[in-house]
Design a protein around this motif. Structure first.
Motif, mmCIF file in Angstrom:
data_model
loop_
_atom_site.group_PDB
_atom_site.id
_atom_site.type_symbol
_atom_site.label_atom_id
_atom_site.label_comp_id
_atom_site.label_asym_id
_atom_site.label_seq_id
_atom_site.Cartn_x
_atom_site.Cartn_y
_atom_site.Cartn_z
ATOM 1 N N SER A 1 50.176 31.651 80.247
ATOM 2 C CA SER A 1 50.752 31.065 81.220
ATOM 3 C C SER A 1 51.373 32.055 82.477
ATOM 4 N N HIS A 2 50.846 33.251 82.333
ATOM 5 C CA HIS A 2 51.291 34.266 83.045
ATOM 6 C C HIS A 2 51.550 33.734 84.627
ATOM 7 N N ASN A 3 52.402 34.199 85.259
ATOM 8 C CA ASN A 3 52.538 34.065 86.610
ATOM 9 C C ASN A 3 52.655 32.660 87.164
ATOM 10 N N TRP A 4 52.350 31.593 86.310
ATOM 11 C CA TRP A 4 52.662 30.221 86.902
ATOM 12 C C TRP A 4 54.168 30.187 87.663
ATOM 13 N N SER B 1 57.596 28.739 92.136
ATOM 14 C CA SER B 1 58.992 29.335 93.091
ATOM 15 C C SER B 1 58.651 29.711 94.304
ATOM 16 N N GLY B 2 57.227 29.856 94.629
ATOM 17 C CA GLY B 2 57.108 30.431 95.964
ATOM 18 C C GLY B 2 57.008 31.906 96.032
ATOM 19 N N LEU B 3 57.196 32.543 95.003
ATOM 20 C CA LEU B 3 57.401 34.114 94.967
ATOM 21 C C LEU B 3 56.008 34.779 94.954
ATOM 22 N N GLY B 4 54.892 34.073 94.472
ATOM 23 C CA GLY B 4 53.535 34.886 94.310
ATOM 24 C C GLY B 4 52.464 33.691 94.651
ATOM 25 N N SER B 5 51.291 34.050 94.511
ATOM 26 C CA SER B 5 50.146 33.468 94.813
ATOM 27 C C SER B 5 49.596 32.738 93.636
ATOM 28 N N MET B 6 49.027 31.544 93.823
ATOM 29 C CA MET B 6 48.038 30.893 92.791
ATOM 30 C C MET B 6 47.027 31.697 92.129
ATOM 31 N N CYS B 7 46.663 32.767 93.023
ATOM 32 C CA CYS B 7 45.537 33.378 92.543
ATOM 33 C C CYS B 7 45.931 34.493 91.670
ATOM 34 N N ASN B 8 47.211 34.609 91.368
ATOM 35 C CA ASN B 8 47.741 35.625 90.118
ATOM 36 C C ASN B 8 47.838 34.809 89.006
ATOM 37 N N VAL B 9 47.934 33.405 88.968
ATOM 38 C CA VAL B 9 48.002 32.703 87.823
ATOM 39 C C VAL B 9 47.203 33.049 86.763
ATOM 40 N N GLU B 10 47.241 33.294 85.540
ATOM 41 C CA GLU B 10 46.049 33.764 84.436
ATOM 42 C C GLU B 10 44.947 32.721 84.388
ATOM 43 N N GLY B 11 43.801 32.992 84.633
ATOM 44 C CA GLY B 11 42.601 32.198 84.288
ATOM 45 C C GLY B 11 42.267 31.735 85.754
ATOM 46 N N VAL B 12 43.036 32.153 86.852
ATOM 47 C CA VAL B 12 42.471 31.609 88.057
ATOM 48 C C VAL B 12 41.963 32.811 88.916
ATOM 49 N N CYS B 13 40.743 32.400 89.654
ATOM 50 C CA CYS B 13 40.199 33.483 90.463
ATOM 51 C C CYS B 13 39.967 32.724 91.730
ATOM 52 N N CYS B 14 40.066 33.501 93.069
ATOM 53 C CA CYS B 14 40.134 33.146 94.206
ATOM 54 C C CYS B 14 39.448 33.853 95.157
ATOM 55 N N ILE B 15 38.787 33.230 96.374
ATOM 56 C CA ILE B 15 38.140 33.985 97.497
ATOM 57 C C ILE B 15 39.093 33.716 98.677
ATOM 58 N N LYS B 16 38.928 34.789 99.474
ATOM 59 C CA LYS B 16 39.739 34.538 100.631
ATOM 60 C C LYS B 16 38.934 33.934 101.876
ATOM 61 N N ASN B 17 39.153 32.928 102.242
ATOM 62 C CA ASN B 17 38.327 32.356 103.398
ATOM 63 C C ASN B 17 39.244 32.293 104.694
ATOM 64 N N SER B 18 38.574 31.804 105.831
ATOM 65 C CA SER B 18 39.537 31.723 106.976
ATOM 66 C C SER B 18 40.590 30.757 106.968
ATOM 67 N N ASP B 19 40.495 29.823 106.201
ATOM 68 C CA ASP B 19 41.780 28.746 105.922
ATOM 69 C C ASP B 19 42.583 29.396 104.765
ATOM 70 N N GLY B 20 42.505 30.567 104.026
ATOM 71 C CA GLY B 20 43.464 31.000 103.170
ATOM 72 C C GLY B 20 42.561 31.257 101.851
ATOM 73 N N ASN B 21 43.581 31.576 100.754
ATOM 74 C CA ASN B 21 42.940 31.826 99.527
ATOM 75 C C ASN B 21 42.365 30.392 98.798
ATOM 76 N N ARG B 22 41.248 30.257 98.385
ATOM 77 C CA ARG B 22 40.481 29.290 97.758
ATOM 78 C C ARG B 22 40.299 29.335 96.374
ATOM 79 N N VAL B 23 40.474 28.486 95.395
ATOM 80 C CA VAL B 23 40.304 28.425 94.222
ATOM 81 C C VAL B 23 38.905 28.372 94.043
ATOM 82 N N VAL B 24 38.253 29.243 93.208
ATOM 83 C CA VAL B 24 36.749 29.226 92.786
ATOM 84 C C VAL B 24 36.426 29.090 91.374
ATOM 85 N N GLU B 25 37.213 29.352 90.692
ATOM 86 C CA GLU B 25 37.127 29.714 89.154
ATOM 87 C C GLU B 25 38.434 29.395 88.255
#
Length: 285
Positions: free
Chosen positions: A26-29, A34-58
């Motif tokens: 559960s690293h980086n949850w 707490s607002g100190l990091g991105s959801m994209c840094n959570v273990e097992g989460v992959c994101c892409i950066k769109n015009s509306d911000g980081n989006r969860v893709v995996e």
């Protein structure tokens, strides 16, 4: 951190609904919540950066001790492409899963997801390539849901307790490479076209009933929820494309050790209709 507000809200719901504090990884949850990091840094989460911000893709959370149920609004992760929660302790399919327009792979196997297949599944979009729900505790008749899935490559549904017929639309899966429907209680005819699909190289639809060859999880957690299946027994005659092909482990094209445990196809003659008699005609009136 530039996280999309809607995706971030859904991720926070998942943290609560699937009991993150019990996860093995559960690293980086904590930083994200707490607002100190991105959801994209959570273990097992992959994101892409769109015009509306980081989006969860995996989301890759296989074998991670997830417990609980998906929230009703999970489908609002509308950029999600790949979801893998295989071998956890999740008790439901995400509602409205077919409303996720980019979802390509969905792997729910070896979770205590019980009941029938959601009617919503017949509305999956054509982008779906993998849909695996083996060794859950599903039952009832299997909906005829494959007719609009031209890209589906894998369909693992073994180890439940489905009854009724194998859906005829399975024969339309022109991209199919792997399918398992054994360790269930299917009856009726076998779709002849299944045996003629050109790309299939792993096909298990037979009458075997033994879970032991599939008992590969440490501690065998599935034994707590698996149903009692009877083994598939189809109507005779079974099409030659099935009997002589790789869907039958007794067939000439089956190669032991290459396609998984043996799954021989068995059938029984259909009952001969009984001629009506005067007595039963009277009863029907």
């Amino acid at each position: 951190k530039d996280d999309n507000a809607g995706d971030a809200a859904e991720m926070k719901k998942l943290e609560h609904a699937l009991t993150v504090q019990s996860w093995y990884r559960s690293h980086n949850w904590g930083d994200f919540l707490s607002g100190l990091g991105s959801m994209c840094n959570v273990e097992g989460v992959c994101c892409i950066k769109n015009s509306d911000g980081n989006r969860v893709v995996e989301l890759y959370w296989e074998r991670n001790n997830l417990k609980g149920e998906f929230p009703d609004t999970f489908f609002q992760l509308s950029e999600l492409v790949n979801l893998d929660v295989h071998l956890n302790n999740i008790r439901n399919f995400p509602p409205n899963l077919s409303k996720m327009p980019k979802l390509s792979t969905a792997q729910f196997g070896r979770n205590p997801i019980c009941g029938s297949i959601p009617q919503d599944f017949i509305n999956f979009g054509p982008q779906l390539t993998k849909l695996n729900c083996n060794f859950c505790c599903l039952s009832g008749e299997f909906p005829d849901m494959f007719g609009h899935l031209p890209k589906l490559e894998e369909a693992y549904w073994c180890g439940n307790n489905f009854t009724g017929h194998i859906p005829p639309s399975v024969a339309k899966l022109s991209s199919l490479t792997k399918i398992s429907l054994n360790l269930n209680s299917f009856t009726g005819p076998v779709p002849a076209g299944l045996g003629s699909l050109a790309l299939v190289h792993d096909c298990r639809i037979g009458s075997d009933t033994d879970f032991e060859p599939y008992d590969t999880s440490p501690g065998s957690p599935e034994k707590e929820w698996l149903l009692k299946w009877n083994g598939n027994v189809f109507d005779c005659p079974v099409p030659n494309s099935i009997i002589d092909g790789i869907c039958n482990s007794k067939g000439p094209k089956f190669q032991p050790g290459h396609y998984g445990p043996p799954s021989p196809v068995k059938c029984k003659p259909r009952p001969t209709p009984t001629a009506p008699t005067s007595s039963n005609l009277t009863e029907q009136q």
